[in-house]
Design a protein around this motif. Structure first.
Motif, mmCIF file in Angstrom:
data_model
loop_
_atom_site.group_PDB
_atom_site.id
_atom_site.type_symbol
_atom_site.label_atom_id
_atom_site.label_comp_id
_atom_site.label_asym_id
_atom_site.label_seq_id
_atom_site.Cartn_x
_atom_site.Cartn_y
_atom_site.Cartn_z
ATOM 1 N N GLN A 1 2.175 -33.857 -5.255
ATOM 2 C CA GLN A 1 3.260 -34.840 -5.271
ATOM 3 C C GLN A 1 4.183 -34.661 -4.074
ATOM 4 O OE1 GLN A 1 4.717 -33.896 -9.202
ATOM 5 N NE2 GLN A 1 3.664 -35.634 -10.138
ATOM 6 N N LEU A 2 4.437 -33.412 -3.701
ATOM 7 C CA LEU A 2 5.277 -33.158 -2.530
ATOM 8 C C LEU A 2 4.609 -33.654 -1.251
ATOM 9 C CD1 LEU A 2 6.648 -29.598 -3.337
ATOM 10 C CD2 LEU A 2 7.965 -31.701 -3.184
ATOM 11 N N PHE A 3 3.304 -33.425 -1.128
ATOM 12 C CA PHE A 3 2.562 -33.935 0.028
ATOM 13 C C PHE A 3 2.689 -35.458 0.093
ATOM 14 C CE2 PHE A 3 0.452 -29.836 0.365
ATOM 15 C CZ PHE A 3 0.124 -29.760 1.710
ATOM 16 N N GLN B 1 4.641 -40.218 2.647
ATOM 17 C CA GLN B 1 5.137 -41.559 2.360
ATOM 18 C C GLN B 1 6.455 -41.828 3.080
ATOM 19 O OE1 GLN B 1 4.428 -43.090 -1.674
ATOM 20 N NE2 GLN B 1 6.607 -43.502 -1.793
ATOM 21 N N ARG B 2 7.336 -40.843 3.087
ATOM 22 C CA ARG B 2 8.612 -41.015 3.769
ATOM 23 C C ARG B 2 8.437 -41.043 5.288
ATOM 24 N NH1 ARG B 2 12.907 -37.215 0.415
ATOM 25 N NH2 ARG B 2 13.037 -38.551 -1.425
ATOM 26 N N SER C 1 -0.492 -37.563 -8.793
ATOM 27 C CA SER C 1 0.213 -37.720 -7.515
ATOM 28 C C SER C 1 -0.050 -39.070 -6.859
ATOM 29 C CB SER C 1 -0.195 -36.610 -6.547
ATOM 30 O OG SER C 1 -1.532 -36.798 -6.106
ATOM 31 N N LYS C 2 -1.176 -39.720 -7.209
ATOM 32 C CA LYS C 2 -1.572 -40.988 -6.571
ATOM 33 C C LYS C 2 -1.705 -40.825 -5.056
ATOM 34 C CE LYS C 2 -1.054 -43.211 -10.534
ATOM 35 N NZ LYS C 2 -0.545 -42.094 -11.360
ATOM 36 N N LEU C 3 -2.060 -39.624 -4.624
ATOM 37 C CA LEU C 3 -2.168 -39.346 -3.194
ATOM 38 C C LEU C 3 -3.251 -40.194 -2.548
ATOM 39 C CD1 LEU C 3 -1.066 -37.604 -0.916
ATOM 40 C CD2 LEU C 3 -2.635 -35.779 -1.603
ATOM 41 N N HIS C 4 -4.335 -40.451 -3.261
ATOM 42 C CA HIS C 4 -5.432 -41.251 -2.704
ATOM 43 C C HIS C 4 -4.991 -42.684 -2.413
ATOM 44 C CE1 HIS C 4 -5.399 -41.823 -7.029
ATOM 45 N NE2 HIS C 4 -6.167 -42.881 -6.911
ATOM 46 N N LYS C 5 -4.098 -43.216 -3.236
ATOM 47 C CA LYS C 5 -3.608 -44.580 -3.010
ATOM 48 C C LYS C 5 -2.758 -44.645 -1.744
ATOM 49 C CE LYS C 5 -3.738 -46.150 -7.802
ATOM 50 N NZ LYS C 5 -2.975 -46.793 -8.909
ATOM 51 N N LEU C 6 -1.997 -43.589 -1.493
ATOM 52 C CA LEU C 6 -1.196 -43.552 -0.277
ATOM 53 C C LEU C 6 -2.093 -43.529 0.955
ATOM 54 C CD1 LEU C 6 1.444 -43.257 1.284
ATOM 55 C CD2 LEU C 6 1.308 -40.791 0.896
ATOM 56 N N LEU C 7 -3.159 -42.726 0.917
ATOM 57 C CA LEU C 7 -4.066 -42.661 2.070
ATOM 58 C C LEU C 7 -4.755 -44.006 2.297
ATOM 59 C CD1 LEU C 7 -5.697 -39.123 1.879
ATOM 60 C CD2 LEU C 7 -3.474 -39.835 2.746
ATOM 61 N N LYS C 8 -5.073 -44.719 1.216
ATOM 62 C CA LYS C 8 -5.667 -46.050 1.360
ATOM 63 C C LYS C 8 -4.676 -47.007 2.031
ATOM 64 C CE LYS C 8 -8.938 -45.946 -2.513
ATOM 65 N NZ LYS C 8 -9.297 -46.554 -3.824
ATOM 66 N N ALA C 9 -3.399 -46.896 1.670
ATOM 67 C CA ALA C 9 -2.378 -47.751 2.272
ATOM 68 C C ALA C 9 -2.254 -47.478 3.768
ATOM 69 C CB ALA C 9 -1.035 -47.526 1.579
#
Length: 304
Positions: free
Chosen positions: A206-208, A213-214, A257-265
């Motif tokens: 989540q921190l990553f 994201q920021r 964390s939904k980290l994969h969704k951020l990388l897709k974005a």
């Protein structure tokens, strides 16, 4: 810390390669269910300033944060654009003077203000700082008074644990390391690989996500040189820990964390092209996990 730690205390908490971050010791019994389930018997919960993340840490690893330290940091780094998020966190810590106001703002941010009112009603007064941070949720409901916490927590914990055991042990295929950003590579190639704490993979994931994201997404101006460099370093760290025998970024870490969704974005943003190759490699290594998450989402949909 040199003194007994209590709820409402200001502390500095260090997570992985991130700098020590201002936080406040949070009452365990007031945590959201998803955070409370991750509790550890020898750790207390802290809530970071300028970041909605919670973290579980041993009291001995927390450093007391006083107003002199806050003032000195802001005076020294206040104009440093590369540390704006950390400076803002210190500024929030500087303005922290009423624990109950802090709780109200936190519960309102999490859409749980009614829960706080229920807690205060059961206590007969407003919740103040200074209690033992190891006090958890009571599981016994007094006939006259006591706790608004649902007794289903244990059942939910067991159900979640059983679900995790039924998940397939998916391991991403091994791959060649893609070329990193040249500038980042020159600064990091001689550094020893930092092993991440697997037991805290969800919080660290989540921190990553929040940091990347920021740096790249939630901003009104283009990323600074520092933002770009830090993002390359974070993505490289994710890549380094994505093909271990026991994957750090497993099904649970990605689910929460939904980290994969951020990388897709990032991949879908043409202005962030320099990050596309590494993001695509990471997403490729997570392909089976992402497929499993999609299946979970479909199964959760109500049947017509």
């Amino acid at each position: 810390m040199t003194k007994d730690i209590r709820t409402g205390d200001l502390v500095l908490c260090k997570v992985g390669s991130f700098p020590p971050w201002p936080a406040v010791v949070f009452p365990q019994r007031l945590l959201r269910n998803d955070v409370y389930r991750k509790r550890k018997s020898n750790c207390v919960a802290v809530c970071f300033f300028n970041d909605p993340t919670y973290y579980w840490e041993q009291p001995s690893r927390l450093k007391e944060l006083d107003q002199d330290t806050i003032h000195n940091f802001i005076s020294e780094h206040g104009k440093n654009a590369n540390q704006r998020e950390l400076v803002n966190a210190y500024k929030e810590a500087k303005n922290f003077d009423d624990f109950n106001v802090f709780l109200q703002e936190k519960f309102e941010e999490e859409n749980r203000l009614n829960d706080l009112m229920a807690f205060e009603k059961s206590e007969g007064s407003k919740i103040v700082s200074g209690e033992d941070p190891f006090i958890g949720r009571t599981k016994v409901v007094n006939k006259r008074k006591k706790t608004s916490i649902s007794p289903r927590d244990d059942a939910e914990d067991k159900q979640q644990s059983n679900e995790e055991e039924r998940k397939p042990n998916i391991k991403p295929a091994k791959k060649k390391r893609p070329m990193a950003n040249p500038e980042v590579k020159s600064n990091t190639s001689n550094k020893k690989k930092v092993k991440l704490d697997y037991s805290r993979r969800v919080e660290i994931s989540q921190l990553f996500r929040r940091r990347i994201q920021r740096n790249l997404i939630q901003r009104e101006s283009p990323p600074t040189e520092h933002d770009i460099k830090e993002t390359h370093e974070l993505l490289n760290r994710i890549y380094e820990n994505s093909d271990n025998k026991k994957p750090f970024f497993d099904l649970k870490a990605l689910r929460e964390s939904k980290l994969h969704k951020l990388l897709k974005a990032i991949v879908n943003d043409p202005d962030l092209g320099e990050f596309h190759p590494l993001c695509k490699e990471i997403l490729l290594s997570w392909a089976d996990l992402i497929t499993e998450l999609k299946k979970e989402k479909l199964q959760a949909l109500p049947t017509p």
